[in-house]
Structure formats: C-alpha cells, structure tokens
Design a protein around this motif. Sequence first.
Motif: not given
Length: 585
Positions: A215-226
Amino acid sequence: MPQTSRPRPALYGAACSNCSQTKCRCVRQGSGRCERCQRLDKECRPVCGRRNLRAAPKKTQLEEKIDGLVSLLTSTGQHTSIATESPAQIGGSLSASNGIIPIHINPDGASNASSLPPPTFPRDIDTAPGAELDVKLSAGEQEECLRIFQTRKLKHFPLIYIPSTSSVHDMRTEKPFVWLCVMAVSTRSTSHQAFLCNLVRRELAGKMIYSLEKSLDLLFGILICIFWGNFQVQRRPFLSLYTQFAISLVFDLGLNKPAPKDADTMSDYRFHLSQVQPTRTMEGRRAVLASFVASSVVSLRLGRIDVLRWTEHMDECLEKLTEAPEWAGDSLLALLVRSQLISEKASRSPWHNTQSGGGEAAATVPAEFYRKVLLAQLHELKQKIPPTLLENDVLLLNMYDTELRIHEAALSPCAVILSESCSFYRLESLHACLVAANSWFEVFFTIPPAEYVGFTFATFSQLATSAGALYKLSILEDGAWDRVIVRRTADILAIADRLAQNLEQVRTLAGLECDGGEEDIFARVAGKIKTIMQKWAEKISVDFTGLEFPISTAQGVEGSNPVGDWAFRPPEDAWWTDILEPCAW
C-alpha cells in the motif's frame, strides 16, 4: 609361446557377494572362484538378485508419484480441523518431533493460512498487528507532533501532502502507518522515540512480511523513516534495508510504470489479486519520485545498494507535478528530483568512475564534454525556478551540492596531475568545487539551529560532501593550486567549529527532551566533529607552516576516541558514514 587370457573385472552388478559387500574389485578366473575369494579361501557366491540397471520410464515414475499423493490426501482427509496451538505448544511439538512441524490439510488439499498462529513480538509492545496502537502520547502531544512534521520537516522534502486542516484522527484513520511514523520522527522525547522506533519496526514486519500488505501507506511511512529517521536513538543500521523495502513496494504497486490497460480483462485469469492500481494519482507520483531520491541519496552516500531505475513513466510523473501541482510542495519536490537526477548522472558517468579509480579504462569521451552537458542541464533547471522559490534554502543547498558533484571528480587522487602542458579544465573544476562548497555553507549557516530538526538524511549527506571537498582542497598538493587562497576563501576549521557550536544549541532551541541525561544526536555529532577537527588542525598546520596568517586549532572532546589520519574521502569515508547512517529502527 602360447597366449593366456588376461583376467578381467566382473561387470557392474555381477560381482560376488563377498566383493560386493566389501566394495572390492571382483576379478574372475574362468568359471571358478574370483581371485579375492581364492586368496582368502572363501566361498564365491553370486549376489542374490541383480540390480535394475534400467530406470523406469518417466511416465511410470510420474504415475507412482501421483498415486503416492492421492494416498497421502486420502489418509489425511479425516483432519478437518485446523491447528490452533499457541507458539509455545508449537515449540513443544517441534522439539518432540525432531524439528518436523505437522501441517494439517483440508480435504480439498489446500492449507488454511489465515488460521495459522499469530507471530510473537517484543514484550514491551502489548498490541497485535492491526489492533489499536497505543503510542503513549496524549492527544495534545500527537497534534504537536503532526504540526512539527508539517511545518518543520516537510519544508525540507515535501514527499507527502498533508492538508493544514488534517487532524490526528484523520491521519490515524486514513494512513495509520504514516501516522505512526510521523509520531516517531517528530516527538521531542528520547524515551518516546525509543518506544516508537520498536513499534514502527514491529508494525512494518507485521504488515509487510506477515500480512504481505502492499500500500501507499506503507511506502510513505518507510520513506519518512528514511529521510528523518537519523535523529532517533542509535541501535542498528536500517537505511539500506528500508530503501530496498521502498523499491520493492514501488515495483509491486507498479508506480514506476503506466497504469495497465487490461487490468479488468485479465483479473479472471490471475490466482492472486493484483496490487497495481488501475489509475495513477498524485500520491503515487510523489511516492515513486521520493523513492528515487531516497535510493539515490542512500546509494551515493553508503554505496551498498543500486538506485531505483528511472523510467519514462517517472518522467511523466515529474512533468505532471511541475505542470499541475496540488500544493506548493509539489513544485519544490519536482525541482529537488530534477536536481538529484543531475547529481546521479554526474556520479555514475564514465569519466567520474575513471578519475575516481573505479573505471577499468579511460573514458572514450573527454571529461569536459560530460561536464559541459551536465552544467548546461543545471543552468536550464535554474532558469525554470519560479520566483517564489528563488530564495528557498533547501533548493539552494541542493543546487550547490549538484554543482559540487559535477566537478568533484577533480578532487580524486586518480585525476590527471596539473602541469603546464595539460589543459586548465581540472583547475577550473577545482575552483568550481571551492565556490560551490563555500556557497553551500553560506546558505547552511543562514538557517537557525532550531530548524536543524527538520533536516533530512540528504541534507546531512550534502554537509559531509561539502566539508570533505573543502578539506581536500585545503591540503591538495599541486604546484598549480594555491591553498592560501582556499584558506582565505573558506577556512574549514572555522566552518567545522561553527557547525559544532550550532549543533550543540539544537537541543535547547528546538526543545528536545533527553530523558535520564542521555545525549541527543546533535550533541553527539558535534562531539565527533570536534574530535576530528584536532587531526585536521594538525594536518593543515603542517601544510601552512611559515604563512602570514595564524592557524586555528581545535581541541578534541575529553574522553573521546582518537581519530586516525583521515584522508576524508566522501562518500566512502567511514567516519561520516558512521555518523550519517542512523541506527534507530
């Protein structure tokens, strides 16, 4: 003289029982006993039965396998209930059965994966995947974290659009993982950071690995962590792993390609529901472009992964963000992506690899041709900057960093040595590096230390590149290069000292809460900078002995470990990598 027949070993499978049992060669003499049985005075008897030297036909083998499977399904058909043992019971049965876990199968032959026991998680987290998460923050603290993320962090890299009217409840309902990551990177308390770090990792494992969620929710969350995870409590490296997760989600969601035209017609022929969205949205475009920037920055700095390959559809996404932005951040994001594209081309170009020692042969095209093309692209990009972003600090930092990366190959010890017979191209590149790095720090020091909490990993990576370039220029030994001018233009020791002082002020000015007297990440970096400044001062003092201006010195932090004689080789330098690679998640 009459010829005697020479004894020959028995054919395969025709050895006597004694020779076959001892794995010895069986040599017969006529029709009597073999040589070994005669020597040992044993009875020479043939093996009972002969080996089947011809394998059964494949059709027969396949039929036997099918019969075996049918017998297995028939014998297990009585097990209609699914195993519901707890993990402890499964562990007991595992040890009792010598490591073999029993798997119950339905009569139709399909296993019910949804009934498998849930995975276990750390004891300090008392929630199960998908349940209501307790982040141990009050409603007011959650609202404050959201506002900090919107005002202080997204201004440095607007990868996601969060309207100013959005509330914590809206975020938690629509994008629960993004909400959790926003809380983790925005909270002021180090104890809450440590707890939320574990919670993010646990939720990511539950959603992406156990539930196979895409999901985009997961992708955006991972990018925020990066981008913003480098301010957390340091534990173990995560940047390379999280970047690979982001790239995997981009592929699974099909964000790097146009929307499929036959999604509806092909759905009846698939075993699994496709995760690719039938239409392209602005959220998806921001996600794939941000993933490219994240992979490029991590790849250039750490050198452990490959960058996300640029596609024609990503060009279309970039054009869409430029021509029809939904908010002001889209225009800035598009410019940052274009700037990173040029940096990526400069760092991966053949002449850059050759001069930095990474190429096996000299480039067929002169390096100056590449530089002129990249500088022309950078100049064209600067001409497209809208008036509202001409003085944007984040954009200016990226532009100067891109210009430095275009010319930084001249700093390599493998570059051509300057001489009277060679061209002045390298000399021009060295001077361009000096101007770009000095300009980068001039813009950086206009930013108040309280805003440092909003810096991304990309900003600190640029800081390392600029500092490394100034240090190299300050100690470059070449008759055609004037280090005195370098020192007068940009004193790397003075810059590093000012940087350390600013970092030490972040905790107070930004209101960070360090529980139990724990040192914050900014103060920790400041201490390491002071330590390495001592070695820099020794090296530069030797190089400038006898000059008319004094050399400033910097004392290392008491009790800190000594730093070796650093050659400062960005981006491979181990010291900067240790500081810049966060270890929180």
